[in-house]
Design an enzyme around this catalytic site. Structure first.
Site, PDB file in Angstrom:
ATOM      1  N   ASN A 155       5.721   9.121   0.623  1.00 21.45           N
ATOM      2  CA  ASN A 155       5.358  10.388   1.276  1.00 21.45           C
ATOM      3  C   ASN A 155       5.873  10.532   2.702  1.00 21.45           C
ATOM      4  O   ASN A 155       6.085  11.645   3.175  1.00 21.45           O
ATOM      5  CB  ASN A 155       3.849  10.645   1.184  1.00 21.45           C
ATOM      6  CG  ASN A 155       3.034   9.662   1.981  1.00 21.45           C
ATOM      7  OD1 ASN A 155       3.425   8.517   2.144  1.00 21.45           O
ATOM      8  ND2 ASN A 155       1.900  10.102   2.474  1.00 21.45           N
ATOM      9  N   GLY A 231      -0.090   2.699   0.696  1.00 21.71           N
ATOM     10  CA  GLY A 231       0.016   3.252  -0.654  1.00 21.71           C
ATOM     11  C   GLY A 231      -1.367   3.542  -1.198  1.00 21.71           C
ATOM     12  O   GLY A 231      -2.310   3.801  -0.439  1.00 21.71           O
ATOM     13  N   SER A 232      -1.474   3.464  -2.516  1.00 23.72           N
ATOM     14  CA  SER A 232      -2.727   3.842  -3.167  1.00 23.72           C
ATOM     15  C   SER A 232      -3.775   2.744  -3.018  1.00 23.72           C
ATOM     16  O   SER A 232      -3.455   1.558  -2.861  1.00 23.72           O
ATOM     17  CB  SER A 232      -2.475   4.104  -4.655  1.00 23.72           C
ATOM     18  OG  SER A 232      -2.089   2.900  -5.284  1.00 23.72           O
ATOM     19  N   VAL A 235      -3.554  -0.086  -5.938  1.00 23.41           N
ATOM     20  CA  VAL A 235      -2.530  -1.119  -5.748  1.00 23.41           C
ATOM     21  C   VAL A 235      -2.859  -1.957  -4.516  1.00 23.41           C
ATOM     22  O   VAL A 235      -2.780  -3.185  -4.545  1.00 23.41           O
ATOM     23  CB  VAL A 235      -1.124  -0.483  -5.625  1.00 23.41           C
ATOM     24  CG1 VAL A 235      -0.091  -1.538  -5.285  1.00 23.41           C
ATOM     25  CG2 VAL A 235      -0.745   0.226  -6.918  1.00 23.41           C
ATOM     26  N   GLY A 236      -3.270  -1.294  -3.436  1.00 21.37           N
ATOM     27  CA  GLY A 236      -3.546  -1.993  -2.180  1.00 21.37           C
ATOM     28  C   GLY A 236      -4.629  -3.048  -2.346  1.00 21.37           C
ATOM     29  O   GLY A 236      -4.500  -4.171  -1.863  1.00 21.37           O
ATOM     30  N   GLU A 253      -2.890   0.265   4.513  1.00 16.39           N
ATOM     31  CA  GLU A 253      -3.212   1.650   4.850  1.00 16.39           C
ATOM     32  C   GLU A 253      -3.291   2.398   3.536  1.00 16.39           C
ATOM     33  O   GLU A 253      -2.303   2.485   2.806  1.00 16.39           O
ATOM     34  CB  GLU A 253      -2.127   2.270   5.739  1.00 16.39           C
ATOM     35  CG  GLU A 253      -2.258   1.938   7.205  1.00 16.39           C
ATOM     36  CD  GLU A 253      -3.622   2.233   7.809  1.00 16.39           C
ATOM     37  OE1 GLU A 253      -4.277   3.200   7.356  1.00 16.39           O
ATOM     38  OE2 GLU A 253      -4.039   1.488   8.700  1.00 16.39           O
ATOM     39  N   CYS A 287      -1.651  11.071   3.790  1.00 16.77           N
ATOM     40  CA  CYS A 287      -2.956  10.410   3.712  1.00 16.77           C
ATOM     41  C   CYS A 287      -3.930  11.039   4.711  1.00 16.77           C
ATOM     42  O   CYS A 287      -5.138  10.923   4.556  1.00 16.77           O
ATOM     43  CB  CYS A 287      -2.830   8.906   3.901  1.00 16.77           C
ATOM     44  SG  CYS A 287      -1.802   8.467   5.283  1.00 16.77           S
ATOM     45  N   GLU A 467      -2.173   0.246  12.878  1.00 16.01           N
ATOM     46  CA  GLU A 467      -0.729   0.217  13.036  1.00 16.01           C
ATOM     47  C   GLU A 467      -0.346   1.022  14.263  1.00 16.01           C
ATOM     48  O   GLU A 467      -1.142   1.754  14.830  1.00 16.01           O
ATOM     49  CB  GLU A 467      -0.054   0.826  11.803  1.00 16.01           C
ATOM     50  CG  GLU A 467      -0.393   0.090  10.526  1.00 16.01           C
ATOM     51  CD  GLU A 467       0.503   0.512   9.377  1.00 16.01           C
ATOM     52  OE1 GLU A 467       1.576  -0.085   9.235  1.00 16.01           O
ATOM     53  OE2 GLU A 467       0.134   1.435   8.636  1.00 16.01           O
TER      54      GLU A 467
HETATM   55  P1  ADP Z   1       2.102   5.853  -4.029  1.00 12.63           P
HETATM   56  O1  ADP Z   1       1.470   6.645  -5.104  1.00 12.63           O
HETATM   57  O2  ADP Z   1       1.834   6.334  -2.645  1.00 12.63           O
HETATM   58  O3  ADP Z   1       3.546   5.515  -4.282  1.00 12.63           O
HETATM   59  P2  ADP Z   1       1.503   3.153  -4.828  1.00 12.63           P
HETATM   60  O4  ADP Z   1       0.352   2.318  -4.411  1.00 12.63           O
HETATM   61  O5  ADP Z   1       1.726   3.398  -6.263  1.00 12.63           O
HETATM   62  O6  ADP Z   1       1.293   4.491  -4.017  1.00 12.63           O
HETATM   63  O7  ADP Z   1       2.843   2.574  -4.232  1.00 12.63           O
HETATM   64  C1  ADP Z   1       3.015   2.184  -2.883  1.00 12.63           C
HETATM   65  C2  ADP Z   1       4.058   1.092  -2.839  1.00 12.63           C
HETATM   66  O8  ADP Z   1       3.549  -0.065  -3.491  1.00 12.63           O
HETATM   67  C3  ADP Z   1       5.354   1.432  -3.546  1.00 12.63           C
HETATM   68  O9  ADP Z   1       6.460   0.884  -2.843  1.00 12.63           O
HETATM   69  C4  ADP Z   1       5.164   0.763  -4.882  1.00 12.63           C
HETATM   70  O10 ADP Z   1       6.390   0.482  -5.536  1.00 12.63           O
HETATM   71  C5  ADP Z   1       4.453  -0.510  -4.482  1.00 12.63           C
HETATM   72  N1  ADP Z   1       3.717  -1.165  -5.569  1.00 12.63           N
HETATM   73  C6  ADP Z   1       3.286  -0.634  -6.735  1.00 12.63           C
HETATM   74  N2  ADP Z   1       2.675  -1.565  -7.507  1.00 12.63           N
HETATM   75  C7  ADP Z   1       2.698  -2.717  -6.801  1.00 12.63           C
HETATM   76  C8  ADP Z   1       2.209  -4.051  -7.043  1.00 12.63           C
HETATM   77  N3  ADP Z   1       1.575  -4.378  -8.160  1.00 12.63           N
HETATM   78  N4  ADP Z   1       2.406  -4.987  -6.076  1.00 12.63           N
HETATM   79  C9  ADP Z   1       3.019  -4.673  -4.926  1.00 12.63           C
HETATM   80  N5  ADP Z   1       3.509  -3.445  -4.643  1.00 12.63           N
HETATM   81  C10 ADP Z   1       3.361  -2.477  -5.564  1.00 12.63           C
END
Ligand code: ADP
Length: 489
Positions: A155, A231-232, A235-236, A253, A287, A467
């Site tokens: 984003n 990111g999300s 995943v975070g 974040e 965000c 950050e």
């Molecule tokens: P968004 O929807 O904002 O892309 P994500 O959390 O899906 O949020 O992705 C944020 C980042 O984390 C991207 O670069 C994505 O490729 C990476 N990502 C997704 N899955 C994983 C994972 N299992 N481990 C580490 N990084 C990941």
């Protein structure tokens, strides 16, 4: 400009190299998916490991460079990026979808961040103390964390990588950068610019590819000392568990569910502008976007009617056309997710006052366009009032008092950003005291961040770290405490 035929590579140990897998991913324009901006590597674990090894090898020399040397490289990077601002901004708009003003503006923000961190190695890196023994020189020094995995979302494909990479390098760390798969071209151009500024081989490496492979290797590989992630929440949180389990430092974040409280004494025109800009710019994919308007008392009808009128008048279309206020969503998945939330909101009993649908017609049929959407009668416990939608959607919650408004504002898992529109300074102070948010605005929109001040959220929005500005030092360095005494005898 990139052509459809162009294939791109990873950047490892100072060289552009092919990934070990032949498979590539097309980078599509979300405003017109017939346009492919390039083909990008879907790298494997092997590629990440060679990038990590290059970083490990580059660390000893890079951490010994002087602050002024690192400063000079970052200054040069800022100047080079400034010269390329329209080219990089256009690429950003074409692959991410935001308007060209926002695309170029974001690159210029990247330039400002690079300039800030170019100054950082010239500022103090520690403190000195009085020791019990008067001849002891007792001081602290902030030393690099080491090898850092930098994982970023789509984003803000220029600003977020730069606000992680610039302090990472300024404080003497080396990086393996894994950009989002949806915005590989902006990442490529940024890395190209940073490399051209004179970074030694291996100090900055980039591996393009899926998060589950490339990102996961950065989280799990024991040679990586820290991971900074935006990111999300899903995943975070998973990444946090995996990486902290092996002793790495992690910075997260995540999302937001940011409120704008409109007090009954507010300027309605101003409040509407804050809500529209906060909710609709970047198609709501920030965000810090405003997703709840919590409106107090008698002005609720006037505010909501004016908000609906403004939303109806917004020009939506490809971000590359200067007259458009709002572009498409970034991908098919993102578009579907937003439409699903709109359905959920309707089923929960909120009223769609405008928008609520995908746009169709000549400009729209090949892109992921959703109309600016205003929900009225949103209730605090609804899913659309609790969960991050990440689209051009804002809901109005009507309340009787400012106290209720603040309580409702706080009753979500997130705590990134919050705003209050009011003319009453007493209310402003009370709001600042009570609100659970890392970034607090009074009479300005929830979105946006100055490059030189701390950025980050409370509660589920981050991992308590901040950050940008000097706050970045907390994550990217560790403290060495030194007792230096004269030899005796
Ligand atoms: P968004 O929807 O904002 O892309 P994500 O959390 O899906 O949020 O992705 C944020 C980042 O984390 C991207 O670069 C994505 O490729 C990476 N990502 C997704 N899955 C994983 C994972 N299992 N481990 C580490 N990084 C990941």
């Amino acid at each position: 400009m990139a052509t459809a035929e162009r294939t791109y590579q990873n950047f490892i140990n100072g060289k552009w190299v092919d990934a070990s897998a032949a498979e590539r991913r097309p980078d599509q324009n979300p405003a017109d998916t017939r346009e492919v901006l390039g083909e990008f590597p879907r790298s494997t674990v092997e590629d990440v490991r060679s990038a990590i090894d290059a970083a490990v090898a580059a660390l000893p020399e890079w951490r010994r460079t002087s602050g002024p040397q690192r400063s000079a490289i970052l200054h040069k990077a800022a100047n080079l990026l400034e010269q390329r601002a329209s080219e990089v901004g256009e690429a950003l708009t074409l692959e991410e979808g935001k308007t060209i003003a926002e695309g170029v503006g974001e690159v210029m923000r990247g330039v400002a961040i690079l300039r800030y961190y170019a100054g950082e190695p010239l500022r103090p890196f520690g403190e000195n103390y009085q020791a019990t023994n008067p001849t002891t020189f007792l001081y602290t020094e902030q030393v690099p964390l080491g090898v850092v995995g930098v994982i970023t979302p789509w984003n803000f494909p220029a600003a977020i990588p730069i606000w992680k990479l610039a302090p990472c390098l300024a404080y003497g760390n080396v990086a393996v950068f894994k950009p989002a798969e949806l915005t590989p071209l902006t990442a490529h151009l940024i890395v190209e610019t940073l490399a051209e500024a004179g970074l030694p081989d291996g100090v900055l490496n980039m591996v393009q590819g899926p998060g589950s492979v490339v990102g996961n290797e950065l989280a799990t590989n024991p040679k990586v000392n820290g991971v900074t992630f935006t990111g999300s929440a899903e995943v975070g949180k998973q990444l946090y568990r995996v990486a902290t389990d092996r002793g790495a430092r992690v910075q997260l974040e995540l999302g937001g569910k940011n409120p704008l409280i409109v007090a009954d004494d507010a300027s309605v025109d101003q409040a509407v502008e804050l809500a529209i800009s906060g909710a609709m710019r970047s198609t709501g994919q920030k965000c810090t976007a405003t997703s709840r308007a919590i409106v107090v008392g008698r002005i609720a009808d006037q505010f909501t009617d004016a908000l609906v009128d403004r939303a109806k008048a917004l020009k939506v279309g490809p971000g590359i056309d200067k007259e458009n206020y709002m572009g498409p969503l970034v991908s098919e998945d993102a578009r579907n997710r937003v439409l699903e939330y709109i359905d959920i909101g309707k089923r929960e009993g909120a009223t769609v006052r405008t928008g609520g649908e995908q746009l169709s017609g000549s400009d729209y049929d090949h892109g992921y366009f959703v109309a600016p959407t205003i929900f009225d009668n949103m209730k605090p416990e609804m899913r659309i009032a609790q969960e991050e939608i990440f689209g051009p959607v804002i809901g109005v919650i009507r309340v009787d008092s400012i106290e209720d408004a603040i309580k409702i504002a706080n009753k979500v898992d997130y705590g990134l950003s919050a705003s209050l529109a009011t003319r009453d300074i007493g209310r402003a102070f009370e709001f600042i005291r009570q609100i659970e948010a890392g970034i607090v605005h009074v009479n300005s929109e929830t979105a946006g961040a100055e490059p030189h001040v701390p950025f980050g959220g409370m509660k589920d929005s981050s991992s308590y770290s901040r950050e940008q500005g000097r706050a970045a030092m907390e994550f990217f360095t560790q403290t060495k405490t030194v007792y230096l005494d004269m030899p005796s005898g």
